[in-house]
Motif scaffolding. Structure first.
Motif, PDB file in Angstrom:
ATOM      1  N   LEU A 107      44.525  37.846  25.971  1.00 27.44           N
ATOM      2  CA  LEU A 107      43.866  37.309  27.153  1.00 27.44           C
ATOM      3  C   LEU A 107      44.788  37.487  28.351  1.00 27.44           C
ATOM      4  N   THR A 108      44.226  37.432  29.561  1.00 27.63           N
ATOM      5  CA  THR A 108      45.065  37.364  30.751  1.00 27.63           C
ATOM      6  C   THR A 108      45.832  36.049  30.743  1.00 27.63           C
ATOM      7  N   LYS A 109      45.117  34.951  30.437  1.00 21.80           N
ATOM      8  CA  LYS A 109      45.743  33.636  30.353  1.00 21.80           C
ATOM      9  C   LYS A 109      44.952  32.779  29.383  1.00 21.80           C
ATOM     10  N   SER A 110      45.656  32.088  28.492  1.00 27.62           N
ATOM     11  CA  SER A 110      44.979  31.218  27.532  1.00 27.62           C
ATOM     12  C   SER A 110      44.774  29.832  28.129  1.00 27.62           C
ATOM     13  N   ASP A 111      43.738  29.156  27.654  1.00 29.06           N
ATOM     14  CA  ASP A 111      43.439  27.802  28.117  1.00 29.06           C
ATOM     15  C   ASP A 111      42.384  27.220  27.192  1.00 29.06           C
ATOM     16  N   GLU A 112      41.900  26.030  27.528  1.00 27.14           N
ATOM     17  CA  GLU A 112      40.825  25.436  26.750  1.00 27.14           C
ATOM     18  C   GLU A 112      39.547  26.249  26.937  1.00 27.14           C
ATOM     19  N   THR A 113      38.640  26.130  25.974  1.00 27.50           N
ATOM     20  CA  THR A 113      37.396  26.904  25.992  1.00 27.50           C
ATOM     21  C   THR A 113      36.693  26.853  27.338  1.00 27.50           C
ATOM     22  N   TRP A 114      36.533  25.658  27.889  1.00 27.27           N
ATOM     23  CA  TRP A 114      35.758  25.478  29.118  1.00 27.27           C
ATOM     24  C   TRP A 114      36.481  25.984  30.364  1.00 27.27           C
ATOM     25  N   ASN A 115      37.748  26.378  30.230  1.00 26.91           N
ATOM     26  CA  ASN A 115      38.505  26.907  31.370  1.00 26.91           C
ATOM     27  C   ASN A 115      38.778  28.407  31.290  1.00 26.91           C
ATOM     28  N   LEU A 116      38.453  29.045  30.170  1.00 27.45           N
ATOM     29  CA  LEU A 116      38.818  30.452  29.977  1.00 27.45           C
ATOM     30  C   LEU A 116      38.260  31.359  31.072  1.00 27.45           C
ATOM     31  N   HIS A 117      37.046  31.072  31.542  1.00 28.99           N
ATOM     32  CA  HIS A 117      36.424  31.940  32.549  1.00 28.99           C
ATOM     33  C   HIS A 117      37.125  31.863  33.905  1.00 28.99           C
ATOM     34  N   LYS A 118      37.954  30.845  34.114  1.00 29.98           N
ATOM     35  CA  LYS A 118      38.646  30.698  35.393  1.00 29.98           C
ATOM     36  C   LYS A 118      39.793  31.690  35.541  1.00 29.98           C
ATOM     37  N   TYR A 119      40.322  32.170  34.415  1.00 27.24           N
ATOM     38  CA  TYR A 119      41.533  32.987  34.453  1.00 27.24           C
ATOM     39  C   TYR A 119      41.383  34.366  33.818  1.00 27.24           C
ATOM     40  N   ASN A 120      40.214  34.652  33.255  1.00 25.37           N
ATOM     41  CA  ASN A 120      40.013  35.907  32.534  1.00 25.37           C
ATOM     42  C   ASN A 120      38.696  36.565  32.947  1.00 25.37           C
ATOM     43  N   PRO A 121      38.628  37.894  32.907  1.00 26.93           N
ATOM     44  CA  PRO A 121      37.357  38.580  33.187  1.00 26.93           C
ATOM     45  C   PRO A 121      36.302  38.158  32.167  1.00 26.93           C
ATOM     46  N   TRP A 122      35.058  38.004  32.618  1.00 26.22           N
ATOM     47  CA  TRP A 122      34.009  37.570  31.703  1.00 26.22           C
ATOM     48  C   TRP A 122      32.658  38.129  32.123  1.00 26.22           C
ATOM     49  N   VAL A 123      31.749  38.165  31.161  1.00 24.61           N
ATOM     50  CA  VAL A 123      30.360  38.530  31.427  1.00 24.61           C
ATOM     51  C   VAL A 123      29.471  37.493  30.759  1.00 24.61           C
ATOM     52  N   GLY A 160      28.540  17.991  32.445  1.00 20.25           N
ATOM     53  CA  GLY A 160      28.820  19.184  33.234  1.00 20.25           C
ATOM     54  C   GLY A 160      29.623  20.248  32.510  1.00 20.25           C
ATOM     55  N   ARG A 161      30.105  19.965  31.310  1.00 18.48           N
ATOM     56  CA  ARG A 161      30.891  20.936  30.540  1.00 18.48           C
ATOM     57  C   ARG A 161      29.942  21.732  29.649  1.00 18.48           C
ATOM     58  N   LYS A 162      29.812  23.022  29.923  1.00 19.90           N
ATOM     59  CA  LYS A 162      28.809  23.843  29.242  1.00 19.90           C
ATOM     60  C   LYS A 162      29.343  24.609  28.038  1.00 19.90           C
ATOM     61  N   GLU A 163      30.672  24.694  27.894  1.00 18.59           N
ATOM     62  CA  GLU A 163      31.263  25.491  26.810  1.00 18.59           C
ATOM     63  C   GLU A 163      32.262  24.647  26.035  1.00 18.59           C
ATOM     64  N   THR A 164      31.999  24.452  24.739  1.00 15.07           N
ATOM     65  CA  THR A 164      32.876  23.600  23.938  1.00 15.07           C
ATOM     66  C   THR A 164      33.192  24.200  22.569  1.00 15.07           C
ATOM     67  N   HIS A 165      33.043  25.503  22.429  1.00 13.20           N
ATOM     68  CA  HIS A 165      33.431  26.171  21.186  1.00 13.20           C
ATOM     69  C   HIS A 165      33.752  27.632  21.493  1.00 13.20           C
ATOM     70  N   THR A 166      34.717  28.180  20.750  1.00 18.42           N
ATOM     71  CA  THR A 166      35.122  29.576  20.931  1.00 18.42           C
ATOM     72  C   THR A 166      35.178  30.283  19.583  1.00 18.42           C
ATOM     73  N   ALA A 167      34.736  31.529  19.547  1.00 25.13           N
ATOM     74  CA  ALA A 167      34.850  32.367  18.352  1.00 25.13           C
ATOM     75  C   ALA A 167      35.299  33.761  18.782  1.00 25.13           C
ATOM     76  N   ILE A 168      35.832  34.523  17.828  1.00 30.42           N
ATOM     77  CA  ILE A 168      36.284  35.895  18.088  1.00 30.42           C
ATOM     78  C   ILE A 168      35.288  36.877  17.484  1.00 30.42           C
ATOM     79  N   TYR A 169      34.906  37.874  18.275  1.00 32.23           N
ATOM     80  CA  TYR A 169      33.977  38.893  17.781  1.00 32.23           C
ATOM     81  C   TYR A 169      34.729  39.910  16.929  1.00 32.23           C
ATOM     82  N   LEU A 170      34.217  40.147  15.706  1.00 26.18           N
ATOM     83  CA  LEU A 170      34.864  41.069  14.773  1.00 26.18           C
ATOM     84  C   LEU A 170      34.204  42.441  14.737  1.00 26.18           C
ATOM     85  N   GLY A 171      32.887  42.479  14.881  1.00 30.44           N
ATOM     86  CA  GLY A 171      32.187  43.756  14.817  1.00 30.44           C
ATOM     87  C   GLY A 171      30.793  43.588  14.243  1.00 30.44           C
ATOM     88  N   LYS A 172      30.149  44.727  13.992  1.00 27.43           N
ATOM     89  CA  LYS A 172      28.757  44.765  13.556  1.00 27.43           C
ATOM     90  C   LYS A 172      28.674  45.502  12.222  1.00 27.43           C
TER      91      LYS A 172
END
Length: 204
Positions: free
Chosen positions: A106-122, A148-160
Motif C-alpha cells: 500500500l502507499t500507506k496502511s491504516d484502518e479499513t475506513w481510512n484506507l481510501h484517504k491515503y491510497n488510490p482507489w476505485v 457514518g462509517r461505511k467500511e468495516t471489513h477488508t479482504a485481499i483479492y487472490l484471483g479468479k
C-alpha cells in the motif's frame, strides 16, 4: 505492468492505462490538515478475455491452499497468528501483512475506513480487480460499525478460478478464511471500494 501510483500528485489529472474496463481512480490524501482529492480517469485496454482470466487464474479445492495457475505455484495462505497479527478482529492488519507476503504494498496502511484517504482507489467492480488489491466491505456485524462509517471489513483479492469465481483471503474475528464474493455477500458483506496496491520488488 500497470502501476496505480504513477503520476498521482495533488489535484493533477492524468490518463492511465490498465487491463480492465474504463473506471474512475481516486486518491484522497490529508496534507497539513487540508484534504486534497485527486480524481484520475483509468483508460482501459481491452484484452482477449481468455488471456485476461489466465493471467491471474487460481485453482482452489478447499482449506487454505491455493494454486496460482499463472505462476505454477501452490501456497498455503497463512493464518493471522502466523503473520504476527496482534489479535482477532484486525482484518486490515492481516490484509496488509498478507499482501506484503504476496508481493504487494500500500502507499500507506491504516484502518479499513481510512484506507481510501491515503491510497488510490476505485469503486468496487469485479472488472477492476487485480491480485493483491484490498477490498473494503461494509460488515453489518462488525464491532467497529459507527454512524457514518461505511467500511468495516477488508479482504485481499487472490484471483479468479476457471469458472470465473473470484476468491479473497480474509481474517474475520479469530478465523482466517478463503472466501468467494458470493459467500461474502451471503454473510451480509457489501463490497464498497477497491484499494489499489503496487507490486513490490520481492528482494525487499
Amino acid at each position: 505492468m500497470y502501476s496505480p501510483l504513477k503520476g498521482l500528485i495533488g489535484n493533477s489529472y492524468e490518463t492511465f492505462s490498465q487491463r480492465f474496463s474504463t473506471n474512475e481512480l481516486f486518491l484522497d490524501s490529508k496534507i497539513e490538515g487540508d484534504t486534497i482529492s485527486s480524481k484520475n480517469k483509468l483508460e482501459g485496454i481491452v484484452l482477449d478475455s481468455t488471456n485476461q482470466i489466465f493471467e491471474e487464474q487460481i485453482a482452489y479445492n478447499g482449506g487454505m491452499k491455493i494454486t496460482f495457475v499463472d505462476k505454477d505455484t501452490t501456497i498455503k495462505i497463512p493464518t493471522w497468528k502466523q503473520l504476527g497479527v496482534k489479535k482477532g478482529d484486525m482484518c486490515s492488519q492481516y490484509a496488509r501483512k498478507l499482501a506484503f507476503k504476496l508481493g504487494y504494498n500500500l502507499t500507506k496502511s491504516d484502518e479499513t475506513w481510512n484506507l481510501h484517504k491515503y491510497n488510490p482507489w476505485v469503486q468496487f467492480s469485479e472488472d477492476s480487480l487485480s491480485r493483491g488489491d484490498f477490498i473494503t466491505f461494509y460488515n453489518p456485524k462488525s464491532k467497529y460499525n459507527r454512524k457514518g462509517r461505511k467500511e468495516t471489513h477488508t479482504a485481499i483479492y487472490l484471483g479468479k478460478d476457471e469458472e470465473g469465481e473470484d476468491y479473497f483471503a480474509e481474517q474475520r474475528g479469530t478465523q482466517t478464511k478463503i472466501s468467494t464474493l458470493e459467500e461474502l455477500r451471503k454473510d451480509g458483506m457489501t463490497p464498497i471500494k477497491i484499494i489499489k496496491t503496487e507490486k513490490r520488488n520481492l528482494s525487499q
